[in-house]
Design a protein around this motif. Sequence first.
Motif, PDB file in Angstrom:
ATOM      1  N   GLY A  95      14.657 153.230   7.130  1.00  0.00           N
ATOM      2  CA  GLY A  95      16.089 152.952   7.153  1.00  0.00           C
ATOM      3  C   GLY A  95      16.759 153.467   8.421  1.00  0.00           C
ATOM      4  N   GLN A  96      15.980 153.796   9.436  1.00  0.00           N
ATOM      5  CA  GLN A  96      16.552 154.363  10.660  1.00  0.00           C
ATOM      6  C   GLN A  96      16.509 153.343  11.804  1.00  0.00           C
ATOM      7  OE1 GLN A  96      17.942 157.429  10.237  1.00  0.00           O
ATOM      8  NE2 GLN A  96      17.201 157.022   8.164  1.00  0.00           N
ATOM      9  N   ASN A  97      17.638 153.204  12.464  1.00  0.00           N
ATOM     10  CA  ASN A  97      17.704 152.252  13.569  1.00  0.00           C
ATOM     11  C   ASN A  97      17.231 152.901  14.865  1.00  0.00           C
ATOM     12  OD1 ASN A  97      18.212 150.219  15.320  1.00  0.00           O
ATOM     13  ND2 ASN A  97      20.454 150.391  15.226  1.00  0.00           N
ATOM     14  N   ILE A  98      15.916 152.928  15.042  1.00  0.00           N
ATOM     15  CA  ILE A  98      15.394 153.661  16.196  1.00  0.00           C
ATOM     16  C   ILE A  98      15.646 152.948  17.523  1.00  0.00           C
ATOM     17  CG2 ILE A  98      13.659 154.967  14.924  1.00  0.00           C
ATOM     18  CD1 ILE A  98      11.582 152.988  15.865  1.00  0.00           C
ATOM     19  N   THR A  99      15.973 151.664  17.471  1.00  0.00           N
ATOM     20  CA  THR A  99      16.245 150.984  18.743  1.00  0.00           C
ATOM     21  C   THR A  99      17.556 151.487  19.355  1.00  0.00           C
ATOM     22  OG1 THR A  99      17.290 149.175  17.554  1.00  0.00           O
ATOM     23  CG2 THR A  99      14.981 148.878  18.158  1.00  0.00           C
ATOM     24  N   ALA A 100      18.341 152.212  18.559  1.00  0.00           N
ATOM     25  CA  ALA A 100      19.599 152.748  19.101  1.00  0.00           C
ATOM     26  C   ALA A 100      19.363 154.010  19.938  1.00  0.00           C
ATOM     27  CB  ALA A 100      20.561 153.065  17.958  1.00  0.00           C
ATOM     28  N   CYS A 101      18.146 154.556  19.868  1.00  0.00           N
ATOM     29  CA  CYS A 101      17.877 155.818  20.563  1.00  0.00           C
ATOM     30  C   CYS A 101      17.938 155.638  22.071  1.00  0.00           C
ATOM     31  CB  CYS A 101      16.496 156.341  20.168  1.00  0.00           C
ATOM     32  SG  CYS A 101      15.956 157.742  21.157  1.00  0.00           S
ATOM     33  N   TYR A 102      18.775 156.435  22.749  1.00  0.00           N
ATOM     34  CA  TYR A 102      18.809 156.339  24.212  1.00  0.00           C
ATOM     35  C   TYR A 102      18.246 157.593  24.881  1.00  0.00           C
ATOM     36  CZ  TYR A 102      23.657 157.889  23.060  1.00  0.00           C
ATOM     37  OH  TYR A 102      24.770 158.497  22.532  1.00  0.00           O
ATOM     38  N   GLN A 103      17.382 158.279  24.143  1.00  0.00           N
ATOM     39  CA  GLN A 103      16.600 159.363  24.735  1.00  0.00           C
ATOM     40  C   GLN A 103      17.455 160.476  25.356  1.00  0.00           C
ATOM     41  OE1 GLN A 103      12.890 159.595  24.923  1.00  0.00           O
ATOM     42  NE2 GLN A 103      13.290 158.321  23.147  1.00  0.00           N
ATOM     43  N   CYS A 104      18.528 160.824  24.691  1.00  0.00           N
ATOM     44  CA  CYS A 104      19.373 161.892  25.221  1.00  0.00           C
ATOM     45  C   CYS A 104      18.766 163.270  24.929  1.00  0.00           C
ATOM     46  CB  CYS A 104      20.770 161.811  24.619  1.00  0.00           C
ATOM     47  SG  CYS A 104      20.794 162.167  22.856  1.00  0.00           S
ATOM     48  N   ARG A 105      17.883 163.341  23.961  1.00  0.00           N
ATOM     49  CA  ARG A 105      17.143 164.547  23.593  1.00  0.00           C
ATOM     50  C   ARG A 105      17.999 165.641  22.962  1.00  0.00           C
ATOM     51  NH1 ARG A 105      13.094 167.115  26.764  1.00  0.00           N
ATOM     52  NH2 ARG A 105      11.766 166.809  24.959  1.00  0.00           N
ATOM     53  N   ARG A 106      19.122 165.248  22.418  1.00  0.00           N
ATOM     54  CA  ARG A 106      19.906 166.234  21.681  1.00  0.00           C
ATOM     55  C   ARG A 106      19.105 166.721  20.469  1.00  0.00           C
ATOM     56  NH1 ARG A 106      25.966 165.291  19.482  1.00  0.00           N
ATOM     57  NH2 ARG A 106      26.391 167.507  19.244  1.00  0.00           N
ATOM     58  N   GLY A 153      19.024 164.812  12.940  1.00  0.00           N
ATOM     59  CA  GLY A 153      19.831 163.697  12.451  1.00  0.00           C
ATOM     60  C   GLY A 153      21.310 164.023  12.396  1.00  0.00           C
ATOM     61  N   THR A 154      21.622 165.307  12.123  1.00  0.00           N
ATOM     62  CA  THR A 154      23.025 165.700  12.063  1.00  0.00           C
ATOM     63  C   THR A 154      23.648 165.644  13.454  1.00  0.00           C
ATOM     64  OG1 THR A 154      22.457 167.149  10.240  1.00  0.00           O
ATOM     65  CG2 THR A 154      24.566 167.546  11.278  1.00  0.00           C
ATOM     66  N   ARG A 155      22.838 165.931  14.468  1.00  0.00           N
ATOM     67  CA  ARG A 155      23.383 165.992  15.823  1.00  0.00           C
ATOM     68  C   ARG A 155      23.222 164.705  16.607  1.00  0.00           C
ATOM     69  NH1 ARG A 155      21.206 172.051  17.347  1.00  0.00           N
ATOM     70  NH2 ARG A 155      22.467 173.126  15.783  1.00  0.00           N
ATOM     71  N   CYS A 156      22.347 163.818  16.175  1.00  0.00           N
ATOM     72  CA  CYS A 156      22.071 162.601  16.944  1.00  0.00           C
ATOM     73  C   CYS A 156      23.321 161.733  17.055  1.00  0.00           C
ATOM     74  CB  CYS A 156      20.952 161.805  16.277  1.00  0.00           C
ATOM     75  SG  CYS A 156      20.717 160.169  16.998  1.00  0.00           S
ATOM     76  N   PRO A 157      23.723 161.379  18.287  1.00  0.00           N
ATOM     77  CA  PRO A 157      24.920 160.541  18.452  1.00  0.00           C
ATOM     78  C   PRO A 157      24.734 159.155  17.835  1.00  0.00           C
ATOM     79  CG  PRO A 157      23.782 160.850  20.547  1.00  0.00           C
ATOM     80  CD  PRO A 157      23.115 161.751  19.566  1.00  0.00           C
ATOM     81  N   SER A 169      15.007 150.270   0.977  1.00  0.00           N
ATOM     82  CA  SER A 169      15.680 148.979   0.876  1.00  0.00           C
ATOM     83  C   SER A 169      17.192 149.149   0.849  1.00  0.00           C
ATOM     84  CB  SER A 169      15.212 148.248  -0.372  1.00  0.00           C
ATOM     85  OG  SER A 169      15.305 149.116  -1.468  1.00  0.00           O
ATOM     86  N   ASP A 170      17.632 150.354   0.471  1.00  0.00           N
ATOM     87  CA  ASP A 170      19.091 150.506   0.419  1.00  0.00           C
ATOM     88  C   ASP A 170      19.665 150.550   1.822  1.00  0.00           C
ATOM     89  OD1 ASP A 170      19.418 154.043  -0.304  1.00  0.00           O
ATOM     90  OD2 ASP A 170      17.744 152.925   0.502  1.00  0.00           O
ATOM     91  N   LYS A 171      20.731 149.836   1.964  1.00  0.00           N
ATOM     92  CA  LYS A 171      21.309 149.703   3.296  1.00  0.00           C
ATOM     93  C   LYS A 171      22.315 150.818   3.591  1.00  0.00           C
ATOM     94  CE  LYS A 171      19.311 146.023   4.923  1.00  0.00           C
ATOM     95  NZ  LYS A 171      18.054 146.495   4.313  1.00  0.00           N
ATOM     96  N   SER A 172      22.319 151.839   2.715  1.00  0.00           N
ATOM     97  CA  SER A 172      23.261 152.927   2.937  1.00  0.00           C
ATOM     98  C   SER A 172      22.944 153.548   4.288  1.00  0.00           C
ATOM     99  CB  SER A 172      23.116 153.964   1.852  1.00  0.00           C
ATOM    100  OG  SER A 172      21.785 154.396   1.801  1.00  0.00           O
ATOM    101  N   ARG A 173      23.949 153.799   5.034  1.00  0.00           N
ATOM    102  CA  ARG A 173      23.740 154.355   6.359  1.00  0.00           C
ATOM    103  C   ARG A 173      23.205 155.780   6.219  1.00  0.00           C
ATOM    104  NH1 ARG A 173      27.800 156.216  10.283  1.00  0.00           N
ATOM    105  NH2 ARG A 173      28.969 156.500   8.381  1.00  0.00           N
ATOM    106  N   SER A 174      22.136 156.051   6.860  1.00  0.00           N
ATOM    107  CA  SER A 174      21.599 157.406   6.781  1.00  0.00           C
ATOM    108  C   SER A 174      22.399 158.328   7.670  1.00  0.00           C
ATOM    109  CB  SER A 174      20.142 157.411   7.181  1.00  0.00           C
ATOM    110  OG  SER A 174      19.431 156.712   6.198  1.00  0.00           O
ATOM    111  N   THR A 175      22.053 159.577   7.649  1.00  0.00           N
ATOM    112  CA  THR A 175      22.705 160.682   8.342  1.00  0.00           C
ATOM    113  C   THR A 175      23.834 161.201   7.491  1.00  0.00           C
ATOM    114  OG1 THR A 175      22.319 159.829  10.518  1.00  0.00           O
ATOM    115  CG2 THR A 175      23.905 161.545  10.363  1.00  0.00           C
TER     116      THR A 175
END
Lengths: 291, 213
Positions: B25-36, B83-87, B207-213
């Motif tokens: 359920g994680q949109n990893i394509t959104a990762c821009y490698q900021c390394r926070r 996950g709490t800190r990821c933009p 399968s649930d589309k609830s936004r994680s984080t």
Amino acid sequence: MEIAYYPGCTLHASSRLYDAQTKLVLGEMGITLNELEDWNCCGATSASKTNDFLAVAMPARNLGIVEDSGLSELVIPCSACYSRMLVAQHRLASNNTLKDEINAELSKKVKGDIRIMSILEVLVPKVESGELAEKAAKLLKGLKPACYYGCLQTRFPYNVPVPDDVENPQGMEIVLKALGAKPLDWSYKTDCCGASATVNDTDTALRLMSKIFEDAIARGANCFVTTCPMCQLNLDAYQKQMSQKYDIGRSMPVYFITELIGVAMGKSPEELQIDRHFADAIGLLKELELI
Amino acid sequence: MAGPVLEFKPEDTQAVVDEVMARSGQNITACYQCRRCAAGCPVGEETGYVTPDRLIRMILLGDREQALSNELVWKCVSCYTCGTRCPNEIQTAKITETLKYMSKEEHLDPLLPKVAAFHKSFCTAANHLGRLNEIEFMGLYEMKNTFRNLIRFKFKEIYNETMAQAKLGMMMTKKKRMHFGIEKVKHLSDLKRLLKKAKRSGPLTESDKSRST
Ligand code: SF4
Ligand code: SF4
């Protein structure tokens, strides 16, 4: 005031003292805890790492039991159980298929409309209303606790409402200040103690704990206070091993928040079961003439 | 910290990216490698070079093999700091969970077998009586460890492990933190049916589309 109460397995086993203290302290403030009839294990972190369906299904049965009882508020002192129930409720609310699938097997169906509270969400309003201070027989003078929240009190894998600041929570500080203690500002209050890694990846856990201890000591803390039985047991039972490995050089009592409230209320160490600690927890209280 | 060069396998990329995204359920394509995430990961120093950002990169590059067996998958303590800190609200703990399921389905040996044994034993014990019996749980866990070490002739490890647990057990008994009573859920039928369903459906896909984080 009557609230549903979910102790969870730990409060019926290795952290029975937390169960006893919770009942004693909340009872003193006029709160009747109604333990869930025939509750089951919430699955803790293990269910989510083994089978995600169970991670929702196990808490769901308990939520159905609370709803059936007619009470609308549930308090869960254990941070892990609290986190798992909150997350399960959220996932049920956002996924009807999953909810139907689980409800099909439950004799007490879950709707998902009760309020789930950590112990701090019960205590903080009692500070604000002045009821807690009223019940205090003495001030916790000389106590300089490092309030330790760990992971599960404020960080969740889903978007659930968090009742405190995520990175710098204040719930325990508010309670302890109201009782005359001087909680410290420090940097590791929401860092991880290693959780189950103490058992299955010990070296990693000991390193994480050493950082927590080093910072708390450097800030001048004379004890830890926590709401999480897993954090409590880790910092307490593994303290000696960690201290030897990292040359910490002193022992620190690790109290439950309820323990210190109980002391302020004038309860005896026996009633509060303060003798059930690994690192001596009586000495400091005697030295400060709190017991 | 410099790690080994990651490989790009274009032919495998889409399949592994899709599978991990759908199941975690994680949109990893959104990762821009900021390394926070990397900055706050408490086990980052223990995993060689694998921090959440690197793990995500491996998946995006289609390196299934590395993604399935690296130390972060097994050392992640699910602290949810990343996950709490990821933009971009990416919960790597959900990804490490997913990769554990996937490696199990492919019958790969867990990199940290004790971690796998721990969580499996917990669930078995918790579902046996409906409430976790700490003695049953630790017994199962140690049986798994002993068996694994036995078939590999690792007798010293059996000894060390047994001694460590015995010491803890004795200390807990002395401090009245051990309880020998047995607690059991009276109406176990709901739980048994749910367990059956869980086994049938296998590990759940997100399968649930609830936004994680
Ligand atoms: S914090 Fe989020 S966006 Fe940044 S590197 Fe980590 S996963 Fe990627
Ligand atoms: S959840 Fe796992 S990957 Fe994320 S910061 Fe914590 S240990 Fe690291």
